[in-house]
Enzyme design. Structure first.
Site, PDB file in Angstrom:
ATOM      1  N   ARG A  90       0.771  -1.216  -0.092  1.00 45.88           N
ATOM      2  CA  ARG A  90       0.067  -0.067   0.122  1.00 45.88           C
ATOM      3  C   ARG A  90       0.858   1.188   0.051  1.00 45.88           C
ATOM      4  NH1 ARG A  90      -4.871   1.688   4.337  1.00 45.88           N
ATOM      5  NH2 ARG A  90      -5.377   3.637   3.531  1.00 45.88           N
ATOM      6  N   ASN A 144     -10.591  -4.345  -1.543  1.00 47.52           N
ATOM      7  CA  ASN A 144     -10.509  -3.157  -2.669  1.00 47.52           C
ATOM      8  C   ASN A 144      -9.656  -3.713  -3.864  1.00 47.52           C
ATOM      9  OD1 ASN A 144     -12.321  -1.127  -1.837  1.00 47.52           O
ATOM     10  ND2 ASN A 144     -10.906  -0.697   0.072  1.00 47.52           N
ATOM     11  N   CYS A 164     -19.148  -2.194   0.458  1.00 45.31           N
ATOM     12  CA  CYS A 164     -18.270  -0.891   0.884  1.00 45.31           C
ATOM     13  C   CYS A 164     -19.043  -0.140   1.824  1.00 45.31           C
ATOM     14  CB  CYS A 164     -18.379   0.146  -0.308  1.00 45.31           C
ATOM     15  SG  CYS A 164     -17.147   1.369  -0.157  1.00 45.31           S
ATOM     16  N   HIS A 194     -16.730   3.638  -4.984  1.00 48.11           N
ATOM     17  CA  HIS A 194     -15.604   4.813  -4.797  1.00 48.11           C
ATOM     18  C   HIS A 194     -15.629   5.718  -5.950  1.00 48.11           C
ATOM     19  CE1 HIS A 194     -12.689   2.373  -2.073  1.00 48.11           C
ATOM     20  NE2 HIS A 194     -13.992   2.471  -1.336  1.00 48.11           N
ATOM     21  N   TYR A 244     -14.322  10.080  -2.367  1.00 46.84           N
ATOM     22  CA  TYR A 244     -13.112   9.762  -3.151  1.00 46.84           C
ATOM     23  C   TYR A 244     -13.296  10.730  -4.638  1.00 46.84           C
ATOM     24  CZ  TYR A 244     -11.991   5.558  -0.693  1.00 46.84           C
ATOM     25  OH  TYR A 244     -11.866   4.467   0.353  1.00 46.84           O
TER      26      TYR A 244
END
Length: 421
Positions: A90, A144, A164, A194, A244
Protein backbone atom coordinates in the site's frame (compact mmCIF):
# COMPACT_ATOMS: atom_id res chain seq x y z
CA UNK A 1 -24.79 -20.81 10.54
CA UNK A 2 -21.10 -20.91 9.72
CA UNK A 3 -19.20 -17.88 8.46
CA UNK A 4 -15.56 -17.71 7.40
CA UNK A 5 -13.43 -14.58 7.18
CA UNK A 6 -10.48 -14.76 4.80
CA UNK A 7 -8.02 -12.18 6.04
CA UNK A 8 -9.14 -12.79 9.61
CA UNK A 9 -5.75 -11.64 10.90
CA UNK A 10 -6.51 -8.06 9.93
CA UNK A 11 -6.32 -5.52 12.73
CA UNK A 12 -9.81 -4.47 11.65
CA UNK A 13 -11.34 -7.89 12.40
CA UNK A 14 -12.34 -6.95 15.98
CA UNK A 15 -14.76 -4.39 14.49
CA UNK A 16 -16.38 -7.19 12.52
CA UNK A 17 -16.47 -9.44 15.58
CA UNK A 18 -18.11 -6.69 17.62
CA UNK A 19 -20.84 -6.39 14.99
CA UNK A 20 -21.47 -10.14 14.97
CA UNK A 21 -21.70 -10.10 18.78
CA UNK A 22 -24.03 -7.10 19.08
CA UNK A 23 -26.29 -8.08 16.20
CA UNK A 24 -26.60 -11.78 16.90
CA UNK A 25 -30.41 -11.62 16.70
CA UNK A 26 -30.08 -10.34 13.13
CA UNK A 27 -27.41 -12.85 12.14
CA UNK A 28 -27.32 -15.97 14.35
CA UNK A 29 -23.74 -17.12 13.78
CA UNK A 30 -23.00 -20.46 15.41
CA UNK A 31 -19.46 -20.85 14.08
CA UNK A 32 -17.00 -18.23 12.88
CA UNK A 33 -13.66 -19.21 11.32
CA UNK A 34 -10.88 -16.65 10.96
CA UNK A 35 -8.46 -17.62 8.18
CA UNK A 36 -5.06 -16.05 7.64
CA UNK A 37 -1.54 -17.24 6.76
CA UNK A 38 -0.02 -15.02 9.49
CA UNK A 39 -0.41 -17.59 12.27
CA UNK A 40 0.96 -15.56 15.20
CA UNK A 41 -1.10 -12.49 14.39
CA UNK A 42 -4.16 -14.63 13.73
CA UNK A 43 -4.00 -16.27 17.14
CA UNK A 44 -3.67 -12.87 18.81
CA UNK A 45 -6.79 -11.55 17.08
CA UNK A 46 -8.63 -14.84 17.50
CA UNK A 47 -8.11 -14.72 21.25
CA UNK A 48 -9.48 -11.16 21.39
CA UNK A 49 -12.44 -12.20 19.23
CA UNK A 50 -13.32 -14.95 21.70
CA UNK A 51 -13.13 -12.48 24.58
CA UNK A 52 -15.45 -10.07 22.75
CA UNK A 53 -17.97 -12.86 22.19
CA UNK A 54 -17.69 -13.92 25.83
CA UNK A 55 -18.17 -10.35 27.12
CA UNK A 56 -21.40 -10.08 25.14
CA UNK A 57 -22.55 -13.62 25.97
CA UNK A 58 -22.48 -14.76 22.37
CA UNK A 59 -22.65 -18.57 22.23
CA UNK A 60 -20.90 -18.90 18.88
CA UNK A 61 -17.65 -20.82 18.42
CA UNK A 62 -14.65 -18.91 17.05
CA UNK A 63 -11.78 -20.87 15.54
CA UNK A 64 -8.67 -19.87 13.62
CA UNK A 65 -6.72 -21.60 10.87
CA UNK A 66 -4.19 -20.98 8.14
CA UNK A 67 -5.73 -23.81 6.10
CA UNK A 68 -8.08 -22.08 3.66
CA UNK A 69 -9.76 -25.24 2.36
CA UNK A 70 -10.51 -26.54 5.85
CA UNK A 71 -11.65 -23.13 7.05
CA UNK A 72 -14.22 -22.55 4.31
CA UNK A 73 -15.56 -26.13 4.28
CA UNK A 74 -19.24 -26.09 5.14
CA UNK A 75 -19.43 -22.30 5.31
CA UNK A 76 -22.68 -20.55 4.47
CA UNK A 77 -20.84 -17.33 3.60
CA UNK A 78 -17.20 -16.33 3.15
CA UNK A 79 -16.12 -12.75 3.74
CA UNK A 80 -13.03 -11.56 1.88
CA UNK A 81 -10.93 -8.77 3.42
CA UNK A 82 -7.48 -9.18 1.88
CA UNK A 83 -4.50 -6.94 1.32
CA UNK A 84 -2.00 -8.68 -0.94
CA UNK A 85 1.43 -7.36 -0.04
CA UNK A 86 0.23 -5.79 3.19
CA UNK A 87 0.82 -2.19 4.19
CA UNK A 88 4.22 -2.26 2.46
CA UNK A 89 2.51 -2.67 -0.91
CA UNK A 90 0.00 0.00 0.00
CA UNK A 91 2.84 2.38 0.81
CA UNK A 92 4.23 1.80 -2.67
CA UNK A 93 0.81 2.39 -4.26
CA UNK A 94 0.58 5.72 -2.49
CA UNK A 95 4.07 6.97 -3.35
CA UNK A 96 5.37 6.05 -6.82
CA UNK A 97 2.43 7.66 -8.72
CA UNK A 98 3.43 10.97 -7.12
CA UNK A 99 6.71 10.79 -9.05
CA UNK A 100 4.62 11.33 -12.19
CA UNK A 101 2.46 14.05 -10.65
CA UNK A 102 -0.51 11.71 -10.19
CA UNK A 103 -2.57 10.82 -7.14
CA UNK A 104 -1.11 8.00 -5.08
CA UNK A 105 -4.02 6.09 -3.58
CA UNK A 106 -4.75 2.43 -2.99
CA UNK A 107 -8.06 2.18 -4.88
CA UNK A 108 -8.00 5.11 -7.32
CA UNK A 109 -5.71 5.83 -10.24
CA UNK A 110 -2.45 4.01 -10.85
CA UNK A 111 -2.14 2.75 -7.27
CA UNK A 112 -5.63 1.28 -7.48
CA UNK A 113 -4.69 -0.52 -10.68
CA UNK A 114 -1.62 -2.00 -8.99
CA UNK A 115 -3.80 -3.28 -6.17
CA UNK A 116 -6.25 -4.80 -8.63
CA UNK A 117 -3.45 -6.59 -10.51
CA UNK A 118 -2.12 -8.08 -7.27
CA UNK A 119 -5.52 -8.96 -5.87
CA UNK A 120 -7.79 -10.34 -8.59
CA UNK A 121 -5.84 -13.58 -9.28
CA UNK A 122 -5.60 -14.36 -5.58
CA UNK A 123 -9.29 -13.71 -4.96
CA UNK A 124 -10.30 -15.87 -7.91
CA UNK A 125 -8.16 -18.73 -6.62
CA UNK A 126 -9.79 -18.42 -3.20
CA UNK A 127 -13.24 -18.33 -4.77
CA UNK A 128 -12.60 -21.50 -6.75
CA UNK A 129 -11.54 -23.25 -3.56
CA UNK A 130 -14.65 -21.98 -1.80
CA UNK A 131 -16.77 -23.32 -4.68
CA UNK A 132 -15.19 -26.76 -4.31
CA UNK A 133 -15.48 -26.87 -0.51
CA UNK A 134 -18.86 -25.14 -0.13
CA UNK A 135 -20.63 -24.80 -3.49
CA UNK A 136 -23.66 -23.03 -2.02
CA UNK A 137 -21.70 -20.45 -0.03
CA UNK A 138 -22.06 -16.74 -0.72
CA UNK A 139 -18.92 -14.69 -1.14
CA UNK A 140 -19.09 -11.19 0.34
CA UNK A 141 -16.24 -9.09 -0.95
CA UNK A 142 -14.91 -6.15 1.04
CA UNK A 143 -11.51 -6.38 -0.64
CA UNK A 144 -10.55 -3.28 -2.64
CA UNK A 145 -10.89 -2.30 -5.37
CA UNK A 146 -14.36 -3.72 -4.69
CA UNK A 147 -15.88 -2.94 -8.07
CA UNK A 148 -13.15 -4.65 -10.08
CA UNK A 149 -12.86 -7.60 -7.69
CA UNK A 150 -16.63 -8.14 -7.66
CA UNK A 151 -16.71 -7.95 -11.47
CA UNK A 152 -14.02 -10.66 -11.59
CA UNK A 153 -15.97 -12.89 -9.20
CA UNK A 154 -19.29 -12.51 -11.00
CA UNK A 155 -17.80 -13.06 -14.45
CA UNK A 156 -16.26 -16.30 -13.15
CA UNK A 157 -19.73 -17.45 -12.09
CA UNK A 158 -19.37 -17.12 -8.34
CA UNK A 159 -22.20 -16.30 -5.93
CA UNK A 160 -20.77 -12.95 -4.93
CA UNK A 161 -21.83 -9.51 -3.75
CA UNK A 162 -19.47 -6.58 -3.22
CA UNK A 163 -19.71 -4.39 -0.14
CA UNK A 164 -18.38 -0.94 0.76
CA UNK A 165 -18.90 1.19 3.85
CA UNK A 166 -19.23 4.59 2.10
CA UNK A 167 -23.03 4.47 1.83
CA UNK A 168 -23.67 3.33 5.39
CA UNK A 169 -21.26 6.01 6.59
CA UNK A 170 -23.29 8.67 4.79
CA UNK A 171 -26.52 7.19 6.13
CA UNK A 172 -25.30 7.40 9.72
CA UNK A 173 -23.87 10.91 9.25
CA UNK A 174 -27.05 12.24 7.64
CA UNK A 175 -29.25 10.59 10.27
CA UNK A 176 -27.30 12.33 13.01
CA UNK A 177 -27.50 15.71 11.26
CA UNK A 178 -31.24 15.29 10.66
CA UNK A 179 -31.87 13.85 14.15
CA UNK A 180 -33.62 10.72 12.89
CA UNK A 181 -32.96 7.01 13.27
CA UNK A 182 -30.52 5.63 10.66
CA UNK A 183 -33.13 3.11 9.51
CA UNK A 184 -35.32 6.05 8.46
CA UNK A 185 -32.72 7.32 5.98
CA UNK A 186 -32.74 5.92 2.43
CA UNK A 187 -30.07 7.12 0.03
CA UNK A 188 -30.50 7.53 -3.70
CA UNK A 189 -26.97 6.26 -4.10
CA UNK A 190 -25.63 5.69 -7.61
CA UNK A 191 -22.40 5.14 -9.50
CA UNK A 192 -19.45 2.79 -9.22
CA UNK A 193 -17.56 1.71 -6.14
CA UNK A 194 -15.66 4.76 -4.82
CA UNK A 195 -17.29 6.86 -7.55
CA UNK A 196 -20.79 7.59 -6.28
CA UNK A 197 -23.14 10.44 -5.59
CA UNK A 198 -26.04 10.75 -3.16
CA UNK A 199 -28.72 12.02 -5.54
CA UNK A 200 -31.37 12.09 -2.85
CA UNK A 201 -31.79 11.56 0.88
CA UNK A 202 -35.23 10.17 1.64
CA UNK A 203 -36.93 9.81 4.96
CA UNK A 204 -39.03 6.69 5.39
CA UNK A 205 -37.76 4.47 2.57
CA UNK A 206 -37.27 4.49 -1.20
CA UNK A 207 -40.49 6.41 -1.81
CA UNK A 208 -40.06 8.82 1.07
CA UNK A 209 -39.68 12.57 1.02
CA UNK A 210 -36.36 13.80 -0.40
CA UNK A 211 -34.72 16.07 2.17
CA UNK A 212 -31.40 16.50 0.37
CA UNK A 213 -32.04 20.19 -0.40
CA UNK A 214 -32.79 20.81 3.28
CA UNK A 215 -29.72 18.83 4.33
CA UNK A 216 -27.45 20.89 2.09
CA UNK A 217 -29.07 24.17 3.12
CA UNK A 218 -28.87 23.47 6.84
CA UNK A 219 -25.77 21.31 7.14
CA UNK A 220 -23.80 21.88 3.95
CA UNK A 221 -20.77 23.24 5.79
CA UNK A 222 -20.49 20.10 7.94
CA UNK A 223 -20.93 17.76 4.97
CA UNK A 224 -18.39 19.70 2.89
CA UNK A 225 -15.88 19.66 5.74
CA UNK A 226 -16.14 15.87 5.96
CA UNK A 227 -15.55 15.59 2.23
CA UNK A 228 -12.75 18.16 2.31
CA UNK A 229 -14.40 19.99 -0.56
CA UNK A 230 -15.57 23.62 -0.70
CA UNK A 231 -19.18 24.14 0.30
CA UNK A 232 -19.73 25.84 -3.07
CA UNK A 233 -18.99 22.57 -4.88
CA UNK A 234 -21.88 20.83 -3.11
CA UNK A 235 -24.21 23.74 -3.75
CA UNK A 236 -23.38 23.81 -7.45
CA UNK A 237 -23.63 20.03 -7.88
CA UNK A 238 -26.81 19.79 -5.82
CA UNK A 239 -25.78 16.33 -4.62
CA UNK A 240 -23.31 14.82 -2.17
CA UNK A 241 -20.32 13.13 -3.86
CA UNK A 242 -18.34 10.34 -2.27
CA UNK A 243 -15.20 11.60 -0.60
CA UNK A 244 -13.26 9.68 -3.26
CA UNK A 245 -14.52 12.21 -5.82
CA UNK A 246 -12.05 14.66 -4.28
CA UNK A 247 -9.32 12.82 -6.20
CA UNK A 248 -11.10 13.86 -9.39
CA UNK A 249 -12.53 17.26 -8.45
CA UNK A 250 -9.37 18.52 -6.73
CA UNK A 251 -6.67 16.28 -8.19
CA UNK A 252 -3.79 18.75 -8.30
CA UNK A 253 -4.45 20.04 -4.80
CA UNK A 254 -4.53 16.47 -3.48
CA UNK A 255 -1.24 15.63 -5.21
CA UNK A 256 0.39 18.65 -3.54
CA UNK A 257 -0.96 17.59 -0.14
CA UNK A 258 0.21 14.02 -0.55
CA UNK A 259 3.70 15.22 -1.34
CA UNK A 260 3.88 17.27 1.84
CA UNK A 261 2.78 14.79 4.52
CA UNK A 262 3.28 11.17 5.58
CA UNK A 263 1.27 8.69 3.53
CA UNK A 264 -1.91 7.14 4.85
CA UNK A 265 -0.18 3.76 4.61
CA UNK A 266 2.53 4.95 7.02
CA UNK A 267 -0.12 6.24 9.41
CA UNK A 268 -2.06 2.98 9.28
CA UNK A 269 1.08 0.88 9.74
CA UNK A 270 1.92 2.80 12.92
CA UNK A 271 -1.66 2.46 14.09
CA UNK A 272 -1.59 -1.28 13.44
CA UNK A 273 1.48 -1.71 15.62
CA UNK A 274 -0.30 0.09 18.45
CA UNK A 275 -3.48 -1.93 17.93
CA UNK A 276 -1.62 -5.23 18.01
CA UNK A 277 -0.02 -4.22 21.31
CA UNK A 278 -3.49 -3.47 22.69
CA UNK A 279 -4.89 -6.76 21.39
CA UNK A 280 -2.18 -8.67 23.23
CA UNK A 281 -3.61 -7.53 26.58
CA UNK A 282 -5.55 -10.55 27.93
CA UNK A 283 -7.83 -8.16 29.84
CA UNK A 284 -9.06 -6.45 26.66
CA UNK A 285 -12.50 -7.78 25.74
CA UNK A 286 -13.92 -5.05 23.52
CA UNK A 287 -12.78 -3.19 20.44
CA UNK A 288 -10.49 -0.31 21.50
CA UNK A 289 -11.35 3.30 20.67
CA UNK A 290 -8.24 3.55 18.48
CA UNK A 291 -9.82 1.13 16.02
CA UNK A 292 -12.28 3.83 14.94
CA UNK A 293 -9.36 5.68 13.31
CA UNK A 294 -8.31 2.61 11.33
CA UNK A 295 -10.97 3.11 8.65
CA UNK A 296 -13.95 1.07 7.51
CA UNK A 297 -16.48 2.63 9.90
CA UNK A 298 -19.78 0.69 10.14
CA UNK A 299 -18.41 -2.14 8.01
CA UNK A 300 -19.58 -4.66 10.60
CA UNK A 301 -23.17 -3.43 10.51
CA UNK A 302 -23.19 -3.45 6.70
CA UNK A 303 -21.70 -6.96 6.61
CA UNK A 304 -24.21 -8.30 9.13
CA UNK A 305 -27.14 -6.78 7.23
CA UNK A 306 -25.94 -8.21 3.92
CA UNK A 307 -25.19 -11.68 5.27
CA UNK A 308 -28.54 -11.77 7.07
CA UNK A 309 -30.42 -10.85 3.89
CA UNK A 310 -28.58 -13.52 1.90
CA UNK A 311 -28.74 -16.25 4.54
CA UNK A 312 -31.06 -15.71 7.46
CA UNK A 313 -34.35 -16.10 5.62
CA UNK A 314 -35.84 -12.98 7.14
CA UNK A 315 -37.18 -11.69 3.83
CA UNK A 316 -35.69 -9.24 1.36
CA UNK A 317 -33.73 -6.20 2.49
CA UNK A 318 -32.70 -3.03 0.68
CA UNK A 319 -29.00 -2.23 0.88
CA UNK A 320 -26.28 -0.51 -1.14
CA UNK A 321 -24.12 -3.20 -2.73
CA UNK A 322 -21.92 -3.84 -5.74
CA UNK A 323 -23.51 -6.10 -8.33
CA UNK A 324 -24.20 -6.47 -12.04
CA UNK A 325 -25.71 -3.45 -13.76
CA UNK A 326 -28.29 -5.41 -15.71
CA UNK A 327 -29.66 -2.32 -17.44
CA UNK A 328 -29.97 -0.21 -14.29
CA UNK A 329 -27.64 2.44 -15.70
CA UNK A 330 -28.60 2.19 -19.38
CA UNK A 331 -25.40 3.81 -20.66
CA UNK A 332 -23.26 0.96 -19.20
CA UNK A 333 -22.99 -2.67 -20.34
CA UNK A 334 -25.20 -5.11 -18.48
CA UNK A 335 -22.14 -6.89 -17.03
CA UNK A 336 -20.59 -3.73 -15.60
CA UNK A 337 -20.59 -3.75 -11.80
CA UNK A 338 -22.32 -0.77 -10.24
CA UNK A 339 -22.90 0.41 -6.67
CA UNK A 340 -26.56 1.17 -5.98
CA UNK A 341 -29.43 0.32 -3.67
CA UNK A 342 -30.51 -3.25 -4.32
CA UNK A 343 -33.12 -5.72 -3.15
CA UNK A 344 -31.18 -8.48 -1.43
CA UNK A 345 -32.50 -11.93 -0.54
CA UNK A 346 -31.45 -15.55 -0.75
CA UNK A 347 -31.24 -15.34 -4.53
CA UNK A 348 -28.77 -12.45 -4.48
CA UNK A 349 -28.87 -8.71 -5.19
CA UNK A 350 -31.20 -7.07 -7.73
CA UNK A 351 -30.56 -3.34 -8.29
CA UNK A 352 -33.42 -0.94 -7.72
CA UNK A 353 -34.30 1.58 -10.39
CA UNK A 354 -32.08 4.67 -10.49
CA UNK A 355 -33.11 8.09 -11.78
CA UNK A 356 -31.34 9.16 -14.96
CA UNK A 357 -27.86 10.40 -14.09
CA UNK A 358 -26.92 13.91 -15.10
CA UNK A 359 -24.32 13.83 -17.92
CA UNK A 360 -21.90 15.49 -15.49
CA UNK A 361 -21.91 12.26 -13.47
CA UNK A 362 -22.78 9.72 -16.17
CA UNK A 363 -19.79 10.73 -18.27
CA UNK A 364 -17.33 10.07 -15.47
CA UNK A 365 -19.04 6.80 -14.57
CA UNK A 366 -18.77 5.63 -18.21
CA UNK A 367 -15.12 6.63 -18.34
CA UNK A 368 -14.13 4.84 -15.13
CA UNK A 369 -16.23 1.77 -15.95
CA UNK A 370 -14.35 1.41 -19.24
CA UNK A 371 -11.06 1.70 -17.33
CA UNK A 372 -12.26 -1.01 -14.91
CA UNK A 373 -12.95 -3.34 -17.83
CA UNK A 374 -9.40 -2.83 -19.11
CA UNK A 375 -7.99 -3.18 -15.59
CA UNK A 376 -9.74 -6.51 -15.15
CA UNK A 377 -8.39 -7.72 -18.49
CA UNK A 378 -4.88 -6.79 -17.36
CA UNK A 379 -5.36 -8.54 -14.04
CA UNK A 380 -6.62 -11.72 -15.70
CA UNK A 381 -4.18 -11.93 -18.62
CA UNK A 382 -1.21 -9.80 -17.61
CA UNK A 383 1.08 -8.01 -20.03
CA UNK A 384 2.68 -4.60 -20.08
CA UNK A 385 0.54 -3.36 -22.96
CA UNK A 386 -2.70 -4.19 -21.12
CA UNK A 387 -1.45 -2.31 -18.05
CA UNK A 388 -0.51 0.67 -20.23
CA UNK A 389 -3.92 0.74 -21.92
CA UNK A 390 -5.75 0.60 -18.59
CA UNK A 391 -3.68 3.53 -17.31
CA UNK A 392 -4.16 5.51 -20.52
CA UNK A 393 -7.93 5.00 -20.17
CA UNK A 394 -8.06 6.23 -16.58
CA UNK A 395 -9.36 9.82 -16.28
CA UNK A 396 -6.68 10.62 -13.69
CA UNK A 397 -3.96 9.64 -16.19
CA UNK A 398 -5.10 9.92 -19.80
CA UNK A 399 -1.80 11.05 -21.33
CA UNK A 400 0.60 8.87 -23.28
CA UNK A 401 3.78 9.94 -21.47
CA UNK A 402 2.16 9.65 -18.04
CA UNK A 403 0.81 6.19 -18.81
CA UNK A 404 4.26 5.04 -19.98
CA UNK A 405 6.02 6.29 -16.88
CA UNK A 406 3.37 4.91 -14.54
CA UNK A 407 3.45 1.52 -16.27
CA UNK A 408 7.20 1.25 -15.76
CA UNK A 409 6.91 2.15 -12.10
CA UNK A 410 3.94 -0.11 -11.43
CA UNK A 411 5.71 -3.15 -12.86
CA UNK A 412 8.99 -2.36 -11.11
CA UNK A 413 7.31 -2.08 -7.72
CA UNK A 414 5.10 -5.19 -8.09
CA UNK A 415 7.39 -7.83 -9.60
CA UNK A 416 7.09 -10.15 -6.61
CA UNK A 417 3.30 -10.20 -6.93
CA UNK A 418 2.99 -10.39 -10.73
CA UNK A 419 4.61 -13.55 -12.11
CA UNK A 420 4.29 -12.32 -15.69
CA UNK A 421 5.97 -8.94 -15.03
Amino acid sequence: MKLAVVGGGSTYTPELIDGFARLRDTLPVSELVLIDPAAERLELIGALARRIFARQDHPGLITTTSDLDAGVAGADAVLLQLRIGGQAARLQDETWPLECGCVGQETTGAGGLAKALRTVPVVLDIAERVRRASPDAWIIDFTNPVGIVTRALLRAGHKAVGLCNVAIGFQRKFAALLDVAPAEVHLDHAGLNHLTWELGVRIGGPGGRDVLPELLAGHGDAVAADLRLPRAVLDRLGVVPSYYLRYFYAHDAVVRELGEKPSRAAEVAAMERELLALYADPALDEKPALLAKRGGAFYSEAAVDLAAALLAGGGPAVQVVNTYNGGTLPFLPDDAVIEVQARVDGSGAAPLAVAALDPLFAGLVSHVSAYEDLALDAALRGGRERVFKALLAHPLVGQFDLAEGLTDRLLAHNKEHLPWA
